[in-house]
Design an enzyme around this catalytic site. Structure first.
Site, PDB file in Angstrom:
ATOM      1  N   GLU A 115       0.721  12.000  28.450  1.00 33.76           N
ATOM      2  CA  GLU A 115       0.500  11.254  29.702  1.00 33.76           C
ATOM      3  C   GLU A 115       0.558   9.755  29.440  1.00 33.76           C
ATOM      4  O   GLU A 115       0.489   9.317  28.289  1.00 33.76           O
ATOM      5  CB  GLU A 115      -0.866  11.637  30.288  1.00 33.76           C
ATOM      6  N   LYS A 117      -0.427   5.931  28.873  1.00 39.81           N
ATOM      7  CA  LYS A 117      -1.604   5.188  28.440  1.00 39.81           C
ATOM      8  C   LYS A 117      -1.743   4.013  29.403  1.00 39.81           C
ATOM      9  O   LYS A 117      -0.865   3.158  29.488  1.00 39.81           O
ATOM     10  CB  LYS A 117      -1.425   4.685  27.009  1.00 39.81           C
ATOM     11  N   ASP A 119      -3.111   0.594  30.979  1.00 39.48           N
ATOM     12  CA  ASP A 119      -3.559  -0.651  30.369  1.00 39.48           C
ATOM     13  C   ASP A 119      -4.557  -1.351  31.279  1.00 39.48           C
ATOM     14  O   ASP A 119      -4.194  -2.128  32.154  1.00 39.48           O
ATOM     15  CB  ASP A 119      -2.344  -1.548  30.106  1.00 39.48           C
ATOM     16  N   TYR A 224      -8.738   9.982  33.510  1.00 33.39           N
ATOM     17  CA  TYR A 224      -7.891  10.691  32.555  1.00 33.39           C
ATOM     18  C   TYR A 224      -8.657  11.671  31.673  1.00 33.39           C
ATOM     19  O   TYR A 224      -8.101  12.263  30.780  1.00 33.39           O
ATOM     20  CB  TYR A 224      -7.111   9.706  31.679  1.00 33.39           C
ATOM     21  N   LYS A 311       2.244   3.809  20.921  1.00 38.49           N
ATOM     22  CA  LYS A 311       2.382   2.479  21.548  1.00 38.49           C
ATOM     23  C   LYS A 311       3.856   2.115  21.676  1.00 38.49           C
ATOM     24  O   LYS A 311       4.599   2.189  20.698  1.00 38.49           O
ATOM     25  CB  LYS A 311       1.663   1.415  20.700  1.00 38.49           C
ATOM     26  N   CYS A 405      -4.935 -35.568  11.302  1.00 43.35           N
ATOM     27  CA  CYS A 405      -4.591 -35.364  12.707  1.00 43.35           C
ATOM     28  C   CYS A 405      -3.226 -36.022  12.967  1.00 43.35           C
ATOM     29  O   CYS A 405      -3.027 -37.178  12.592  1.00 43.35           O
ATOM     30  CB  CYS A 405      -5.664 -35.994  13.590  1.00 43.35           C
ATOM     31  N   CYS A 408      -4.032 -39.321  15.399  1.00 44.04           N
ATOM     32  CA  CYS A 408      -4.804 -40.504  14.999  1.00 44.04           C
ATOM     33  C   CYS A 408      -4.919 -40.660  13.485  1.00 44.04           C
ATOM     34  O   CYS A 408      -5.556 -41.607  13.010  1.00 44.04           O
ATOM     35  CB  CYS A 408      -6.192 -40.463  15.633  1.00 44.04           C
ATOM     36  N   CYS A 423      -9.575 -32.168  14.264  1.00 46.51           N
ATOM     37  CA  CYS A 423      -9.608 -33.609  14.104  1.00 46.51           C
ATOM     38  C   CYS A 423     -11.033 -34.023  14.470  1.00 46.51           C
ATOM     39  O   CYS A 423     -11.482 -33.765  15.584  1.00 46.51           O
ATOM     40  CB  CYS A 423      -8.603 -34.248  15.061  1.00 46.51           C
ATOM     41  N   CYS A 428     -10.098 -39.839  19.302  1.00 43.20           N
ATOM     42  CA  CYS A 428      -8.677 -39.554  19.063  1.00 43.20           C
ATOM     43  C   CYS A 428      -7.914 -39.536  20.394  1.00 43.20           C
ATOM     44  O   CYS A 428      -8.297 -38.822  21.317  1.00 43.20           O
ATOM     45  CB  CYS A 428      -8.556 -38.204  18.364  1.00 43.20           C
TER      46      CYS A 428
END
Ligand code: IVH
Length: 674
Positions: A115, A117, A119, A224, A311, A405, A408, A423, A428
Site C-alpha cells: 500500500e 506510504k 507522507d 492504515y 522508499k 567571516c 567582516c 562569526c 558584522c
C-alpha cells in the site's frame, strides 16, 4: 582531511542524528532531507556493526523519534508505535521476502499487502463503544501527545461510529496537495510563510494549541492499521475493509501479493500512479497480511519484522558547481551554499543548493567545478546529495573551511560539538543585512520596498547600523542611493513609518528570539500586551508569565529570558520603543464579537468533549455561559442522557433546546460526527 578516530566520529554522528531527529519529530522543522537523514543513519548502522563496543544507550538506532515537546498532555500508550525499516532496491525487497518466509513455519506461505506510504504525521485513535475518546501523536513511540481536541476538528473523521468495545487504530494525518496549494496562496497573501511541504503543514497544524485554528486547516486522517479490537478480523487487508465499512477514512489503495515479483509490481504500480494521488506518497509499505503470522515474526526494539517501507527515490538532477559561497546569517551562523549551473528539477530551475554545514561539505568533499547530483525530497530548497568523483578532470578546486567571516574578516568560531561555524562579531555588516532582511519580511514588520539591493546600499554606506536606524532615514538619504529616485524613496520611507503600527507580535517575530516562531510570538505578545510591559519584566517575572503559556517549554522560556537580558538586544528594543515602534497587542477576540455574541447558553448532559472545553468554545465565539437555566438564557445545549425535567424546565422558560452538533454549526465548526 585525516579520518577522525571511530569513537570521535561515532559520537559526532550520534549527536548530529539526535539533533536532526529533534528538529524533525519535536520541532517539525527539519534542516536536512529524509534521504540525507537516512544516509547518516545508515552510516551509523554500519559503524555500529563494525564497532559494537561503541554503541551507546542513547544511539538513534535504539530509539524511535524523540520525546514529545512540552505543551500537550503526555499519554503512555499500551502498545508501542513502531517505526518501519526502509528498503530502497528490488534486492532489499527480495531479502525481506526471504526473511519473512524463513521466519515462518515451513507449512505457512505468507501473503503480503502492499500500500502507499503516506507522507504526513502519524496518529493513534482510540474509540470506546463507538466514541472517539483519544487521539495521540507518535511522540517517542511509547509516550505521545494528547491531540484529541485537534483531531476532532478533522473533517471526514467521525467521532461516533457503530462499534462496541475498544478499537485502536493508527493512520496518518495528511493535507492533500491541492489543499496545501490553496492554503499556501492564502498564507502568502496574508504575509505568512508558506509551508514547505504537506508533511510539515500537517504535523505543524496538529501541534497548534488552539483547536479553532486547527479546524480551519484542511487536515485529513487516512487510517492504515488496526491495532486492537474487531477480533473477527484476521488479516490486514480485511482490517482495511473493516475500517472502511465503519465509515472511517482509509487510503483505499492496497494490493495483496504473494511472490516478491508481485510485490515489486505492486510497488511500481504505486510509483506510476502516485502523481495522481491527492496525497503525498514517498514510498510503499509492504506488510505480512495474516495477523497470526505477524505475531510469529514479532518485532525488534524499533521495527516490526513483518513490515518494511520501500522508499521511492527523490527527483534528482545533475549539474556543475560554479562556486561555493559562504553566507552569513542574522545570528552569525556561516552557511555554505553551492552556486550551480541552472538545471531543471521537479518543475523549477535551480541555481543554488544548500550544503547545510561544513561537516557536510567535508563529508561530500564537494569542489568547485564538480559534477554533482542534487535533489528535492519534498522540500523546497534542493540539496547536494553526491559528487560524481569519476567525472573529475583535476581542475576542480577543493573548498577550504573559512577561518574568518567572509564579510567582516573576524576570525570564525566553532563551538565544541557543533557543526555550525559562526562569526562572533555582533557589528558584522553581513549579520546586519540578514537581520534587516528578516526584520522587513512579510510576517514580521512587512516593509515592502526594503529589498536586498536597498539593504546592501544602506548598510554599505553606513546609513543603517542597526534596525532602529531605519526609523531615522530621510527621503533625501534614500533617494541618493543608486537606482532609487525620489518616488521610490518616498514609498520606502512611508512603508517604514507604517511599520511602526504593527502589533507587538510582529515586532517580536521581527527581532527574532530563538525558538519563538509566529504562533509563539503571538502568545508572548498576548501575555505582555505592550513592549513596555515586556521590557519591565524581571527574569523571574518572565519565567512566571511566559512559563504559564501553553506550549512554552523550559528551553523556550529560557531563550526569552536570555534575549531580554542581553544588553544589545535590550538596548535595541528600548530604542525601538523610544521611536514608537510596536503597537499594543490586540487582545484575543472577546465576547463583543463572534457568531454567538448576544446569545447565552446552558450546557447539560454527556458531550463528545469536556464540558469546560465546550464552555470555552462558546465564550470564544462571543456567547455567554450560564450554569443554570434562567430567564433570558437563549439556548440549552443538551448532550446525551439529559433528564426530561431539564428540557421541560427549559421550554417553560422559553429556552430553545439544541443538540451539541447544532451548537457547533452555530459556531461554524465541523460537527461531532453523530
Ligand atoms: S504501518 C508497525 N502503513 O510511516 C508498522 N505506516 O516510517 C506501522 N506510514 O510511523 C506502520 N504510511 O506513520 C504504515 N501505509 C502505511 C503508512 C505508514 C505512512 C508512516 C507511519 C510510520 C512511518 C514509518
Amino acid at each position: 582531511m585525516k579520518d577522525p578516530a571511530p569513537a570521535d566520529f561515532y559520537a559526532q554522528l550520534v549527536r548530529e542524528l539526535q539533533a536532526h531527529a529533534y528538529r524533525y519529530y519535536v520541532l517539525d522543522d527539519p534542516t536536512v532531507s529524509d534521504a540525507e537523514y537516512d544516509r547518516l543513519y545508515q552510516q551509523l548502522v554500519e559503524l555500529e556493526k563494525a564497532h559494537p563496543e561503541l554503541v551507546s544507550a542513547d544511539s538513534p538506532t535504539r530509539r524511535v523519534g524523540d520525546r514529545p515537546r512540552d505543551g500537550f498532555v503526555k499519554i503512555t500508550r499500551p502498545i508501542k508505535m513502531l517505526s518501519l525499516d526502509n528498503t530502497y532496491s528490488a534486492a532489499e525487497v527480495a531479502d525481506f521476502h526471504k526473511r519473512v518466509v524463513a521466519g515462518l513455519p515451513d507449512s505457512q506461505v505468507p501473503q503480503f499487502c502492499v500500500e502507499p506510504k503516506l507522507d504526513g504525521a502519524s496518529v493513534e485513535l482510540v474509540y470506546e463503544d463507538g466514541r472517539l475518546v483519544q487521539a495521540t501523536t507518535r511522540g517517542d513511540g511509547e509516550v505521545g501527545e494528547d491531540i484529541t481536541d485537534n483531531i476532532r476538528t478533522v473533517r471526514g473523521l467521525p467521532v461516533r461510529i457503530d462499534a462496541k468495545g475498544r478499537l485502536t487504530l493508527r493512520g496518518e494525518v495528511v493535507i492533500y496537495r491541492a489543499d496545501l496549494e490553496r492554503i499556501n496562496k492564502q498564507r502568502e497573501s496574508e504575509g505568512e510563510e508558506p509551508f514547505a511541504n504537506p508533511r510539515n503543514a500537517a504535523a505543524g497544524s496538529l501541534r497548534l494549541l488552539d483547536p479553532r485554528i486547527v479546524a480551519a486547516r484542511p487536515l485529513r486522517v487516512l487510517l492504515y492499521q488496526l491495532v486492537e479490537g474487531a477480533s473477527m478480523v484476521s488479516r490486514h487487508s480485511e482490517a482495511l475493509a473493516h475500517i472502511a465499512s465503519l465509515g472511517l477514512p482509509t487510503h483505499r489503495r492496497h494490493k495483496v501479493c504473494s511472490s516478491s515479483a508481485e510485490i515489486l509490481e505492486a510497488i511500481s504500480a504505486i510509483d506510476q500512479a502516485r502523481a495522481g494521488y491527492p496525497f503525498e506518497t514517498d514510498g510503499a509499505v509492504i506488510k505480512v497480511d495474516a495477523f497470526a503470522q505477524q505475531q510469529i515474526l514479532g518485532e525488534t526494539a524499533k521495527f516490526p519484522r513483518w513490515a518494511v517501507a520501500f522508499k521511492f527515490a527523490a527527483e534528482q538532477a545533475e549539474t556543475t558547481v560554479r562556486n561555493i559561497v559562504v553566507q552569513v546569517g542574522r545570528t552569525g551562523a556561516l552557511t555554505p551554499v553551492a552556486d550551480l549551473d541552472p538545471v531543471l528539477l521537479a518543475g523549477t530551475t535551480v541555481s543554488r543548493a544548500s550544503l547545510h554545514n561544513f561537516d557536510i561539505v567535508a563529508g561530500l568533499d564537494v569542489r568547485v567545478g564538480d559534477r554533482v547530483v542534487i535533489q528535492k525530497a519534498g522540500e523546497i530548497i534542493p540539496q547536494v546529495v553526491s559528487v560524481r568523483v569519476g567525472a573529475r578532470t583535476g581542475q576542480e578546486v577543493a573548498f577550504r573551511m573559512p577561518e574568518a567571516c567572509p564579510v567582516c574578516a573576524t576570525p570564525a568560531v566553532r563551538t565544541e560539538g557543533q557543526a555550525a561555524i559562526r562569526c562572533p562579531n555582533r557589528s558584522c555588516p553581513g549579520q546586519l543585512k540578514a537581520a534587516l532582511h528578516h526584520f522587513a519580511r512579510r510576517f514580521a514588520m512587512d516593509i515592502d520596498h526594503l529589498g536586498p539591493a536597498v539593504i546592501e546600499a544602506l548598510v554599505d554606506r553606513k546609513l543603517v547600523r542597526d534596525v532602529v536606524d531605519l526609523y531615522s532615514l530621510s527621503v533625501e538619504q534614500v533617494a541618493a542611493l543608486p537606482r532609487l529616485g525620489t518616488k521610490s524613496a518616498e514609498n520606502l520611507i512611508k512603508e517604514i513609518e507604517a511599520s511602526c503600527e504593527r502589533p507587538l507580535e510582529r515586532l517580536i517575530c521581527a527581532v527574532g528570539i530563538p525558538q519563538v516562531g509566529q504562533v509563539a510570538a503571538r502568545q508572548l505578545a498576548e501575555a505582555a500586551v505592550t513592549l513596555d510591559v515586556l521590557l519591565s519584566w524581571s527574569p523571574e517575572q518572565v519565567r512566571e508569565q511566559v512559563g504559564r503559556i501553553h506550549g512554552f517549554g523550559p528551553t523556550m522560556v529560557e531563550e526569552v529570558v536570555k534575549f531580554l537580558q542581553d544588553g544589545a538586544q535590550r538596548a535595541q528594543l528600548e530604542k525601538l520603543r523610544a521611536r514608537g515602534v510596536g503597537r499594543p497587542q490586540p487582545l484575543p477576540k472577546t465576547s463583543a464579537q463572534g457568531p454567538l455574541s448576544g446569545k447565552s447558553f446552558c450546557v447539560t448532559g454527556v458531550l463528545s468533549r469536556k464540558r469546560e472545553d465546550v464552555h470555552t468554545m462558546i465564550r470564544d465565539a462571543g456567547g455567554a455561559v450560564h450554569d443554570k437555566i434562567k430567564k433570558g438564557t437563549t439556548y440549552l445545549v443538551a448532550g446525551d442522557k439529559v433528564g426530561k425535567s431539564k428540557t421541560d424546565d427549559a421550554r417553560k422558560h422559553g429556552v430553545q433546546v439544541i443538540s451539541e452538533e447544532a451548537l457547533y454549526s452555530l459556531i461554524g465548526l465541523a460537527g461531532t460526527g453523530k
